[in-house]
Design an enzyme around this catalytic site. Structure first.
Site, PDB file in Angstrom:
ATOM      1  CB  VAL A 150      39.679  33.262  43.965  1.00 41.25           C
ATOM      2  CG1 VAL A 150      39.513  32.704  45.363  1.00 41.25           C
ATOM      3  CG2 VAL A 150      40.746  32.487  43.210  1.00 41.25           C
ATOM      4  CD  GLU A 151      37.970  39.906  40.497  1.00 42.23           C
ATOM      5  OE1 GLU A 151      38.160  40.826  39.686  1.00 42.23           O
ATOM      6  OE2 GLU A 151      37.683  40.102  41.685  1.00 42.23           O
ATOM      7  N   GLY A 152      40.704  35.338  40.148  1.00 40.73           N
ATOM      8  CA  GLY A 152      41.809  35.076  39.252  1.00 40.73           C
ATOM      9  C   GLY A 152      41.589  33.917  38.301  1.00 40.73           C
ATOM     10  N   GLY A 153      40.584  33.064  38.555  1.00 36.93           N
ATOM     11  CA  GLY A 153      40.265  31.976  37.644  1.00 36.93           C
ATOM     12  C   GLY A 153      40.402  30.585  38.220  1.00 36.93           C
ATOM     13  CG  MET A 206      40.228  36.588  35.448  1.00 33.77           C
ATOM     14  SD  MET A 206      40.927  38.214  35.819  1.00 33.77           S
ATOM     15  CE  MET A 206      39.553  38.977  36.683  1.00 33.77           C
TER      16      MET A 206
END
Length: 293
Positions: free
Chosen positions: A54-57, A85
């Site tokens: 997911v985009e948060g890392g 990120m």
């Protein structure tokens, strides 16, 4: 007894249909909300070795609580890795992700997406979520999946603003542009399933959801939509899929009306805490039943 659920919502049908698009052992880059529910559903059924990022890392997380945003610390729980990120997107741009799943405010006949502004930019009539990682995912992921509501004002001949590239002008225009990924492979809406013609790259209707007719879908598209000769009916969700989705999202935060409750200025925080506290035992039981730790 049929393995299909007798009762399910339209959103649950969309999520179950999208879950079937994922393949085992893939690396998948997905957003929060219904896309994440669909990816987790696939991971807990036919794709146990799929890695979700997911985009948060967080890469390969196995949270025991429902995620509310990309920065939710819950998303790091039991993850393989928690990285910045820039590193996550750097790996994505290098082609390390097999599939990406995003939503959009608008889509056109060649799968181009707009999540920036309705009516053009910068003088948009309505500003929407923005690009986020959409352009990166659409440009570089092995294939792109799109999940969105079906409305004529959303399915337009040409997007007002090109946030995420699909097949650009059709044909080989994406290839000529030098984009790494293969482009959109499927669009799932609340009316059916869409694919893209191999040569022209134009979107066409492949399947209709139960009870939906092709002419109804055409009426919800602003161009002369191509339709498969005999559109099949979308497979309903199974009983297991519905049970898993309702365990993952017991308060309907993404698959129901829970977002409205969380937005309540007086009761929203209490509702949020209840989501965190009460979702944990059910998700813990579910993940352990599937072999999780």
């Amino acid at each position: 007894m049929s393995r299909y659920a007798e009762e399910y919502t339209l959103t649950e049908l969309m999520a179950a249909t999208m879950a079937r698009e994922f393949r085992n052992q893939e690396t998948a880059f997905v957003g929060i909300g219904p896309p994440l529910i669909a990816a987790m559903l696939a991971n807990l059924t036919h794709a146990p070795d799929m890695t979700i990022a997911v985009e948060g890392g967080a890469v390969g997380s196995a949270p025991r609580r429902l995620l509310t945003c990309i920065a939710d610390s819950t998303i790091d729980e039991r993850a393989y890795s928690c990285i910045p990120m820039w590193r996550l997107f750097g790996d994505q741009q290098r082609g390390f992700y097999d599939v990406g799943l995003i939503g959009a405010a608008q889509i056109d006949k060649y799968g181009n997406l707009n999540t920036t502004g309705i009516g053009g930019y910068p003088r948009s009539k309505v500003r929407v979520a923005g690009s986020g990682g959409g352009n990166d995912i659409g440009s570089s992921a092995g294939r792109l999946l799109v999940m969105m509501r079906q409305e004529k004002r959303r399915f337009i001949d040409r997007v007002d603003y090109l946030t995420t590239p699909g097949f650009l002008d059709g044909g080989d225009s994406r290839l000529k542009a030098g984009l790494r990924g293969d482009g959109p492979s499927g669009v799932i809406t609340d009316m059916g399933v869409f694919r893209f013609a191999p040569d022209s790259k134009e979107m066409y209707l492949e399947k209709c959801h139960p009870g939906v007719r092709p002419e109804q879908v055409q009426a919800s598209v602003s161009w002369d939509l191509k339709i498969a000769p005999q559109p099949a009916a979308t497979e309903p969700p199974t009983t297991e899929q519905v049970e898993i989705m309702r365990t993952l999202d017991p308060f309907g935060l993404y698959l129901g009306n829970g977002r409205a409750a969380m937005a309540d200025p007086e009761k929203g925080f209490a509702f949020y805490m209840r989501v965190l506290e009460e979702s944990y035992p059910a998700m813990e039981k579910l993940l352990r039943s599937k072999g999780g730790q």
